[in-house]
Design a protein around this motif. Structure first.
Motif, PDB file in Angstrom:
ATOM      1  N   SER A 193      -9.567   8.333   4.041  1.00  0.00           N
ATOM      2  CA  SER A 193      -9.574   8.884   5.393  1.00  0.00           C
ATOM      3  C   SER A 193      -9.200  10.362   5.410  1.00  0.00           C
ATOM      4  O   SER A 193      -9.076  10.955   6.478  1.00  0.00           O
ATOM      5  CB  SER A 193      -8.591   8.104   6.275  1.00  0.00           C
ATOM      6  OG  SER A 193      -8.844   6.730   6.208  1.00  0.00           O
ATOM      7  N   GLY A 194      -9.000  10.958   4.232  1.00  0.00           N
ATOM      8  CA  GLY A 194      -8.719  12.385   4.158  1.00  0.00           C
ATOM      9  C   GLY A 194      -7.240  12.735   4.173  1.00  0.00           C
ATOM     10  O   GLY A 194      -6.872  13.896   4.322  1.00  0.00           O
ATOM     11  N   TYR A 195      -6.402  11.739   4.038  1.00  0.00           N
ATOM     12  CA  TYR A 195      -4.957  11.985   4.046  1.00  0.00           C
ATOM     13  C   TYR A 195      -4.453  12.201   2.619  1.00  0.00           C
ATOM     14  O   TYR A 195      -4.880  11.536   1.694  1.00  0.00           O
ATOM     15  CB  TYR A 195      -4.213  10.792   4.650  1.00  0.00           C
ATOM     16  CG  TYR A 195      -4.273  10.731   6.156  1.00  0.00           C
ATOM     17  CD1 TYR A 195      -3.136  10.896   6.929  1.00  0.00           C
ATOM     18  CD2 TYR A 195      -5.480  10.515   6.819  1.00  0.00           C
ATOM     19  CE1 TYR A 195      -3.189  10.845   8.318  1.00  0.00           C
ATOM     20  CE2 TYR A 195      -5.542  10.462   8.201  1.00  0.00           C
ATOM     21  CZ  TYR A 195      -4.393  10.630   8.943  1.00  0.00           C
ATOM     22  OH  TYR A 195      -4.460  10.585  10.315  1.00  0.00           O
ATOM     23  N   ASP A 196      -3.515  13.143   2.520  1.00  0.00           N
ATOM     24  CA  ASP A 196      -2.807  13.352   1.278  1.00  0.00           C
ATOM     25  C   ASP A 196      -1.694  12.292   1.282  1.00  0.00           C
ATOM     26  O   ASP A 196      -0.931  12.214   2.230  1.00  0.00           O
ATOM     27  CB  ASP A 196      -2.216  14.767   1.341  1.00  0.00           C
ATOM     28  CG  ASP A 196      -1.921  15.309  -0.032  1.00  0.00           C
ATOM     29  OD1 ASP A 196      -2.174  14.599  -1.015  1.00  0.00           O
ATOM     30  OD2 ASP A 196      -1.429  16.433  -0.115  1.00  0.00           O
ATOM     31  N   VAL A 197      -1.645  11.468   0.250  1.00  0.00           N
ATOM     32  CA  VAL A 197      -0.734  10.319   0.279  1.00  0.00           C
ATOM     33  C   VAL A 197       0.373  10.453  -0.758  1.00  0.00           C
ATOM     34  O   VAL A 197       0.122  10.907  -1.874  1.00  0.00           O
ATOM     35  CB  VAL A 197      -1.506   9.010  -0.042  1.00  0.00           C
ATOM     36  CG1 VAL A 197      -0.598   7.799   0.120  1.00  0.00           C
ATOM     37  CG2 VAL A 197      -2.738   8.873   0.829  1.00  0.00           C
ATOM     38  N   GLU A 198       1.582  10.061  -0.389  1.00  0.00           N
ATOM     39  CA  GLU A 198       2.609   9.891  -1.413  1.00  0.00           C
ATOM     40  C   GLU A 198       3.446   8.668  -1.111  1.00  0.00           C
ATOM     41  O   GLU A 198       3.637   8.299   0.055  1.00  0.00           O
ATOM     42  CB  GLU A 198       3.442  11.153  -1.602  1.00  0.00           C
ATOM     43  CG  GLU A 198       4.604  11.339  -0.699  1.00  0.00           C
ATOM     44  CD  GLU A 198       5.325  12.663  -1.022  1.00  0.00           C
ATOM     45  OE1 GLU A 198       6.545  12.620  -1.166  1.00  0.00           O
ATOM     46  OE2 GLU A 198       4.666  13.720  -1.134  1.00  0.00           O
ATOM     47  N   ILE A 199       3.901   8.017  -2.177  1.00  0.00           N
ATOM     48  CA  ILE A 199       4.683   6.792  -2.033  1.00  0.00           C
ATOM     49  C   ILE A 199       6.050   6.993  -2.668  1.00  0.00           C
ATOM     50  O   ILE A 199       6.155   7.524  -3.777  1.00  0.00           O
ATOM     51  CB  ILE A 199       3.934   5.606  -2.686  1.00  0.00           C
ATOM     52  CG1 ILE A 199       2.638   5.362  -1.901  1.00  0.00           C
ATOM     53  CG2 ILE A 199       4.802   4.349  -2.707  1.00  0.00           C
ATOM     54  CD1 ILE A 199       1.772   4.276  -2.437  1.00  0.00           C
ATOM     55  N   ILE A 200       7.075   6.595  -1.931  1.00  0.00           N
ATOM     56  CA  ILE A 200       8.449   6.768  -2.390  1.00  0.00           C
ATOM     57  C   ILE A 200       9.147   5.416  -2.372  1.00  0.00           C
ATOM     58  O   ILE A 200       9.104   4.713  -1.359  1.00  0.00           O
ATOM     59  CB  ILE A 200       9.206   7.754  -1.469  1.00  0.00           C
ATOM     60  CG1 ILE A 200       8.527   9.129  -1.490  1.00  0.00           C
ATOM     61  CG2 ILE A 200      10.677   7.860  -1.867  1.00  0.00           C
ATOM     62  CD1 ILE A 200       8.988  10.058  -0.376  1.00  0.00           C
ATOM     63  N   ASP A 201       9.769   5.049  -3.497  1.00  0.00           N
ATOM     64  CA  ASP A 201      10.543   3.812  -3.559  1.00  0.00           C
ATOM     65  C   ASP A 201      11.496   3.915  -4.747  1.00  0.00           C
ATOM     66  O   ASP A 201      11.055   4.073  -5.884  1.00  0.00           O
ATOM     67  CB  ASP A 201       9.593   2.601  -3.734  1.00  0.00           C
ATOM     68  CG  ASP A 201      10.300   1.274  -3.442  1.00  0.00           C
ATOM     69  OD1 ASP A 201      11.523   1.166  -3.705  1.00  0.00           O
ATOM     70  OD2 ASP A 201       9.630   0.351  -2.948  1.00  0.00           O
ATOM     71  N   PRO A 202      12.801   3.852  -4.489  1.00  0.00           N
ATOM     72  CA  PRO A 202      13.754   4.010  -5.597  1.00  0.00           C
ATOM     73  C   PRO A 202      13.772   2.813  -6.543  1.00  0.00           C
ATOM     74  O   PRO A 202      14.356   2.895  -7.623  1.00  0.00           O
ATOM     75  CB  PRO A 202      15.100   4.170  -4.889  1.00  0.00           C
ATOM     76  CG  PRO A 202      14.928   3.506  -3.568  1.00  0.00           C
ATOM     77  CD  PRO A 202      13.479   3.661  -3.198  1.00  0.00           C
ATOM     78  N   ARG A 203      13.157   1.713  -6.134  1.00  0.00           N
ATOM     79  CA  ARG A 203      13.183   0.513  -6.978  1.00  0.00           C
ATOM     80  C   ARG A 203      12.105   0.633  -8.045  1.00  0.00           C
ATOM     81  O   ARG A 203      10.907   0.496  -7.754  1.00  0.00           O
ATOM     82  CB  ARG A 203      12.969  -0.731  -6.101  1.00  0.00           C
ATOM     83  CG  ARG A 203      14.026  -0.864  -5.003  1.00  0.00           C
ATOM     84  CD  ARG A 203      13.647  -1.909  -3.991  1.00  0.00           C
ATOM     85  NE  ARG A 203      12.385  -1.600  -3.318  1.00  0.00           N
ATOM     86  CZ  ARG A 203      11.830  -2.371  -2.385  1.00  0.00           C
ATOM     87  NH1 ARG A 203      12.410  -3.499  -2.025  1.00  0.00           N
ATOM     88  NH2 ARG A 203      10.695  -2.022  -1.831  1.00  0.00           N
TER      89      ARG A 203
END
Lengths: 110, 237
Positions: B96-106
């Motif tokens: 969809s044209g979004y810059d994505v980032e995922i954050i999870d300390p686990r």
């Protein structure tokens, strides 16, 4: 990952890199739309002197004509305003089949 | 277009800052206006409106035609939680044209194997968001179900004025979350900006379907921003 696809396809970044390579460039911009226009105001199509292009100003209906005008703008220098729509006498060749009308401003870079 | 204008405009766009390219259609001259740059008179008013609405337009000032091309940064999606929903949401958001980032300390969740081709950070939200701050052109989806992780991100998102803030969880879970956020000092109006239950109501059941609902909610919110305040008032009326 830095979204390489979006970066490569961004017309204004492409225009800047073409300019850096010494290519002559024209920028076409949708400046006004009426009815159902496929690309919003502000959309760009960039063209180099060899007819290479990136981006779009319609759903592909009028790009050919814009590119031809852009080549002329590159060689003559002065910007021009183009208008496309179904009511146009050229409708059969390059009209917008969706029924909308658009105004496209074509200018040379530099 | 002036090559200098093009370079300046591209520089602003790449730094995720809004800019207007102002072109005098009569003589072809142009210049780049950054948000907050002073512009006098009727033109200044039009520029201000353009930044707010994000809509490019032609305007007539003193018998001259100008084209205002507004460039607002492309929307970004930050997902808190490297869960099953995120595995489906990340590629959808990218398409969809979004810059994505995922954050999870686990670290058991945040593995490159589960998230190929996604910017993935096995860090606490407060650390990750310190390094890469949220901004008004960023959507935040909070999906870990763990208040220790989720609340840090919600706090940052509310403070940064993110255009979309969604939090996964049942109404009961959300009621508890509302209490915690209130205890942190957030007002009712601010807390009400959080979309919860997260996503448009499309009857989504599987993780992928929930991802569709979330993505649709994010897109809808971005494309109708500015209308949000009024809609929110209607809802609570």
């Amino acid at each position: 990952m830095q979204n390489p696809i979006e970066r490569i396809q961004d017309p204004l970044l492409v225009a800047e890199s073409w300019m850096a390579e010494g290519r002559d460039v024209a920028i076409a911009t949708v400046v006004e739309t009426w009815g159902s226009a496929p690309r919003p105001v502000g959309s760009h199509l960039v063209i180099d002197e060899a007819g290479n292009f990136e981006g779009s100003v319609s759903g592909g209906c009028v790009e050919g004509s814009v590119i031809a005008e852009a080549l002329d703008v590159i060689s003559h220098g002065s910007p021009r305003m183009l208008e496309f729509g179904v009511a146009d006498e050229t409708a059969w060749q390059v009209g917008l089949s969706c029924g909308g009308r658009i105004k496209v401003y074509v200018e040379r870079l530099g | 277009m002036d090559p200098y204008s093009l370079k300046k405009l591209n520089k602003e766009r790449q730094a995720r800052r809004a800019a207007v390219l102002l072109t005098d259609i009569g003589d072809g001259r142009d210049r780049v206006i950054k948000e907050g740059d002073p512009v006098a008179g009727a033109l200044g008013e039009a520029v201000k409106r353009a930044f707010l609405s994000g809509k490019s337009t032609i305007i007539e000032v003193d018998g001259r035609s100008f084209f205002l091309n507004v460039h607002v940064p492309p929307p970004r999606l930050v997902v808190i939680g490297a869960v099953h929903i995120s595995q489906a949401l990340a590629p959808m958001a990218r398409l969809s044209g979004y810059d994505v980032e995922i954050i999870d300390p686990r670290t058991a969740f945040a593995t490159p194997g589960r998230f190929p081709d996604v910017k993935l950070f096995a860090e606490w939200p407060q650390d990750a968001l310190e390094k890469r701050p949220l901004d008004p052109y960023t959507a935040v989806a909070v999906v870990t179900h763990d208040p220790k992780i989720d609340d840090q991100a919600l706090e940052r998102a509310l403070k940064a004025g993110c255009f979309y803030i969604g939090a996964l969880g049942s109404r009961k879970t959300h009621a508890k979350r509302v209490e915690r956020l209130a205890a942190m000092g957030f007002g009712t109006d601010e807390i009400a900006l959080i979309h919860s239950p997260i996503g448009l109501d499309i009857g989504a059941a599987s993780p992928a379907e929930i991802a569709v609902a979330v993505m649709a909610d994010v897109i809808k919110t971005f494309r109708t921003r500015g209308l949000q305040a009024t809609r929110h008032l209607e809802k609570t009326a």
